[in-house]
Motif scaffolding. Structure first.
Motif, mmCIF file in Angstrom:
data_model
loop_
_atom_site.group_PDB
_atom_site.id
_atom_site.type_symbol
_atom_site.label_atom_id
_atom_site.label_comp_id
_atom_site.label_asym_id
_atom_site.label_seq_id
_atom_site.Cartn_x
_atom_site.Cartn_y
_atom_site.Cartn_z
ATOM 1 N N LEU A 380 0.868 -1.185 0.000
ATOM 2 C CA LEU A 380 0.000 0.000 0.000
ATOM 3 C C LEU A 380 0.895 1.223 0.000
ATOM 4 N N LEU A 381 0.690 2.122 -0.957
ATOM 5 C CA LEU A 381 1.481 3.348 -1.034
ATOM 6 C C LEU A 381 0.588 4.547 -0.765
ATOM 7 N N ASN A 382 1.104 5.482 0.064
ATOM 8 C CA ASN A 382 0.351 6.715 0.300
ATOM 9 C C ASN A 382 0.631 7.725 -0.813
ATOM 10 N N THR A 383 0.074 8.900 -0.688
ATOM 11 C CA THR A 383 0.199 9.894 -1.757
ATOM 12 C C THR A 383 1.629 10.381 -1.946
ATOM 13 N N ASP A 384 2.487 10.138 -0.966
ATOM 14 C CA ASP A 384 3.899 10.508 -1.089
ATOM 15 C C ASP A 384 4.737 9.383 -1.702
ATOM 16 N N GLY A 385 4.080 8.255 -2.025
ATOM 17 C CA GLY A 385 4.803 7.132 -2.605
ATOM 18 C C GLY A 385 5.513 6.265 -1.590
ATOM 19 N N CYS A 386 5.191 6.460 -0.316
ATOM 20 C CA CYS A 386 5.807 5.661 0.755
ATOM 21 C C CYS A 386 4.832 4.577 1.219
ATOM 22 N N GLU A 387 5.402 3.484 1.755
ATOM 23 C CA GLU A 387 4.556 2.404 2.245
ATOM 24 C C GLU A 387 3.738 2.871 3.441
ATOM 25 N N CYS A 388 2.491 2.456 3.477
ATOM 26 C CA CYS A 388 1.575 2.887 4.523
ATOM 27 C C CYS A 388 1.837 2.154 5.837
ATOM 28 N N ASP A 389 1.560 2.837 6.924
ATOM 29 C CA ASP A 389 1.577 2.206 8.235
ATOM 30 C C ASP A 389 0.273 1.451 8.442
ATOM 31 N N VAL A 390 0.220 0.639 9.472
ATOM 32 C CA VAL A 390 -1.011 -0.061 9.836
ATOM 33 C C VAL A 390 -2.123 0.968 10.050
ATOM 34 N N GLY A 391 -3.271 0.737 9.421
ATOM 35 C CA GLY A 391 -4.407 1.629 9.575
ATOM 36 C C GLY A 391 -4.417 2.807 8.624
ATOM 37 N N GLU A 392 -3.317 3.023 7.909
ATOM 38 C CA GLU A 392 -3.232 4.155 6.990
ATOM 39 C C GLU A 392 -3.727 3.732 5.608
ATOM 40 N N GLU A 393 -4.553 4.574 5.027
ATOM 41 C CA GLU A 393 -5.120 4.272 3.707
ATOM 42 C C GLU A 393 -4.112 4.561 2.593
ATOM 43 N N GLY A 394 -4.062 3.674 1.601
ATOM 44 C CA GLY A 394 -3.179 3.886 0.466
ATOM 45 C C GLY A 394 -3.636 3.114 -0.752
ATOM 46 N N GLU A 395 -2.904 3.290 -1.851
ATOM 47 C CA GLU A 395 -3.245 2.595 -3.087
ATOM 48 C C GLU A 395 -2.655 1.186 -3.083
ATOM 49 N N ILE A 396 -3.441 0.229 -3.526
ATOM 50 C CA ILE A 396 -2.959 -1.141 -3.682
ATOM 51 C C ILE A 396 -2.070 -1.190 -4.919
ATOM 52 N N VAL A 397 -0.817 -1.590 -4.728
ATOM 53 C CA VAL A 397 0.120 -1.700 -5.853
ATOM 54 C C VAL A 397 0.823 -3.058 -5.791
ATOM 55 N N PHE A 398 1.316 -3.491 -6.951
ATOM 56 C CA PHE A 398 2.121 -4.713 -7.030
ATOM 57 C C PHE A 398 3.556 -4.296 -7.296
ATOM 58 N N ASP A 399 4.457 -4.692 -6.437
ATOM 59 C CA ASP A 399 5.883 -4.414 -6.632
ATOM 60 C C ASP A 399 6.413 -5.404 -7.676
ATOM 61 N N ILE A 400 6.779 -4.893 -8.850
ATOM 62 C CA ILE A 400 7.266 -5.758 -9.927
ATOM 63 C C ILE A 400 8.748 -5.482 -10.219
ATOM 64 N N SER A 401 9.419 -4.830 -9.266
ATOM 65 C CA SER A 401 10.821 -4.443 -9.478
ATOM 66 C C SER A 401 11.748 -5.644 -9.573
ATOM 67 N N GLU A 402 11.342 -6.770 -8.980
ATOM 68 C CA GLU A 402 12.196 -7.957 -9.010
ATOM 69 C C GLU A 402 11.654 -9.048 -9.927
ATOM 70 N N GLY A 403 10.729 -8.690 -10.784
ATOM 71 C CA GLY A 403 10.188 -9.660 -11.736
ATOM 72 C C GLY A 403 8.709 -9.450 -11.961
ATOM 73 N N TYR A 404 8.272 -9.728 -13.199
ATOM 74 C CA TYR A 404 6.870 -9.537 -13.560
ATOM 75 C C TYR A 404 6.094 -10.789 -13.175
ATOM 76 N N PRO A 405 5.072 -10.671 -12.329
ATOM 77 C CA PRO A 405 4.418 -11.870 -11.793
ATOM 78 C C PRO A 405 3.460 -12.545 -12.767
#
Length: 557
Positions: A380-405
């Protein structure tokens, strides 16, 4: 020997979610082709294994894998005679006719690209799809004015299409699919292409178009194997059972539960090709056919429990799942009371397989999507592009930096601009927002554009809709934000009332108070509008953007 699952999953049994998440591995052969490597293998090794149990209101048919091999070989020869070859796009508007399944397999065998679409398309929708996808061959049902729409579009675009229909009466200028398949040879040799790859495009689905013109979502020949997660570990299909996903073949959900995963995992598929959805008839007929697993939208479960279904025999049903919209508590508990089964929710998109789900080892928290599937590194990434803390709302993203799933789409066909807007900086951006709790469960908030910002609060439409749907008067609803001079936005509910209810100030007050008690009081809808039906895309998704635009026009006046 029954399932082919262990040929692609070295280890199929797991002791816990952590074990599953860490150790599930799916082997993808470089030359994998679902039609040859699953269907034809079953046809050779287990020819009488049931693949498809199909019915409509007048007849029933059982198709074994041997039947489907023969039909798909014949259909492949027919399509080949029309000039269909590798990479050609073929549009299928077949509703739930059994012909859809052997046509899909035939196109896979040719390495052509299947483009399923709903039969409810209007001429302008068909024109758009044929034009942007470069369609030269169409296969369609005979009724509902669909052939006439194709003929109209053919003239508009100045094209000469290969037009194929399924029906009972001849049409000049059209091929009768069943007649052509019947007379075609069943001796079909697998084509050999120098540039064959499992990464070749096998299926294109058009998006729902809820936020603009539909996009063409590409999936590869390896994509079916990713649905092992969907079917074997979320649906929990039963080897030699019957799985029923209630979805028209023109919807992306059809690929989730009506072809790939169940067959790989050894389950047959049940299909009821109905003209109109009548809850009691659909459910009772499915249970008469002894379905073992069921998946349908929460709306359908709501319709089911409102029927007199206490007398139905649920003994064959072993698992139930749902996705796509909120499942409210009342439906969950009533269905469990009737069947003993807990409905397990999941999250995914037409671009993916099941990506977050309530898997077998996950204790259900009502309203939660569950936990991530092993194939994906979800964050989950917040509007600053950082990973969200527990309870913090963010965008669901897939990290594909180490390979395309495996299971993630291959981009939007002929639209690099849209692809680049979605896949960038090492992430696939879903456009959906959620938050994660201290136990690692994901909780859906809504599409990022749909989230309401009121008096400093962020309010997801799904959570309010879920609260509304637990009120006995509410049959269907959509929640949006409307402008407010002080609060920025306020929550508005657009509601379709159940039978026996009429709009009134008293009912509005009662619904508002109900929401205040079911969820946080600040989320209650300060504005309510009653309508006969909600605006929805042809795939059934609520068009909240259309409601917002109409409200903007109202506020201008």
């Amino acid at each position: 020997m029954t399932s082919l699952l262990n040929r692609y999953v070295p280890r199929t049994e797991f002791d816990s979610y952590e074990d599953f998440n860490e150790n599930l591995k799916i082997t993808v052969p470089e030359d994998f082709n679902f039609a040859y490597d699953i269907v034809d293998v079953y046809a050779k090794e287990q020819p009488d294994k049931v693949a498809l149990s199909w019915c409509d209101d007048n007849q029933e048919k059982i198709f074994t894998f041997s039947n489907l091999k023969q039909l798909s070989d014949k259909a492949a020869n027919f399509f080949k005679s029309l000039g269909v070859t590798k990479g050609d796009r073929v549009l299928l508007t077949l509703k739930s006719r059994y012909d859809f399944w052997y046509c899909m397999l035939a196109l896979h065998k040719l390495k052509a690209i299947a483009v399923p679409a709903t039969h409810m398309l209007k001429p302008e929708d068909i024109e758009y799809r044929i034009d942007v996808a470069g369609i030269k061959t169409v296969v369609t049902i005979r009724e509902d004015g669909v052939p006439e729409s194709y003929a109209e579009v053919e003239k508009t675009l100045g094209l000469k299409l290969n037009k194929v229909f399924v029906g009972t009466e001849d049409m000049p200028g059209w091929y009768d699919l069943r007649k052509e398949v019947k007379k075609a040879s069943d001796n079909f040799e697998r084509p050999v292409y120098d540039d064959d790859s499992v990464e070749d495009t096998s299926v294109i689905f058009f998006s729902s178009g809820s936020t603009g013109q539909p996009k063409m979502i590409k999936h590869s020949f390896g994509y079916p194997l990713a649905h092992i997660v969907t079917s074997n570990y979320w649906h929990q299909v039963v080897d030699n059972g019957l799985h029923y996903t209630i979805a028209d073949t023109g919807w992306g959900k059809a690929l989730w539960g009506e072809i790939y995963g169940p067959w790989i995992s050894g389950s047959g598929i049940y299909i009821y090709d109905y003209d109109r959805f009548h809850p009691y008839e659909v459910l009772s007929k499915a249970l008469e056919h002894k379905i073992t697993t069921l998946c349908c939208p929460p709306t359908m479960y709501r319709f089911f429990i409102k029927e007199d279904i206490d007398n139905l025999d649920f003994s064959s049903l072993q698992h139930a799942t749902t996705a796509g919209e909120p499942l409210n508590d009342e439906v969950f508990y009533k269905f469990k009371e009737l069947t003993g089964l807990s409905i397990r929710e999941a999250f995914g998109q037409t671009e993916t397989v099941a990506t977050i789900a309530n898997f077998p080892w996950v204790d259900i928290k009502l309203g939660s999507m569950g936990k991530p599937a092993p194939l994906f590194n979800i964050k989950l990434l917040n509007t600053d592009g950082c990973e969200c803390d527990v309870g913090e709302e963010g965008e669901i993203v897939f990290d594909i930096s180490e390979g395309y799933p495996l299971g993630l789409f291959k981009g939007y066909y002929n639209n690099q601009e849209k692809t680049d807007e979605t896949i960038y900086d090492g992430y696939y951006h879903t456009g959906d927002s959620a938050w994660i709790d201290e136990d690692g469960y994901y909780w859906y908030k809504g599409r990022i554009d749909d989230v309401i910002k009121s008096s400093g609060y962020k309010i997801g439409p799904y959570e309010v809709e879920s609260a509304l749907l637990s009120h006995s008067a509410v049959l269907d609803c959509a929640v949006t934000g409307i402008p407010h001079p002080i609060r920025g936005q306020i929550v508005k509910a657009t509601i379709v009332l159940d039978k026996g209810y009429q709009p009134s100030q008293e009912l509005t007050k009662d619904i508002q108070n109900h929401v205040k008690h079911v969820t946080a009081p600040y989320k209650y809808p300060r504005a309510i509008e009653y309508v006969d039906e909600l605006p929805k895309t042809i795939s059934g998704k609520i068009m909240r953007k259309k409601i917002r635009l109409e409200d903007e026009e109202k506020f201008k006046k």
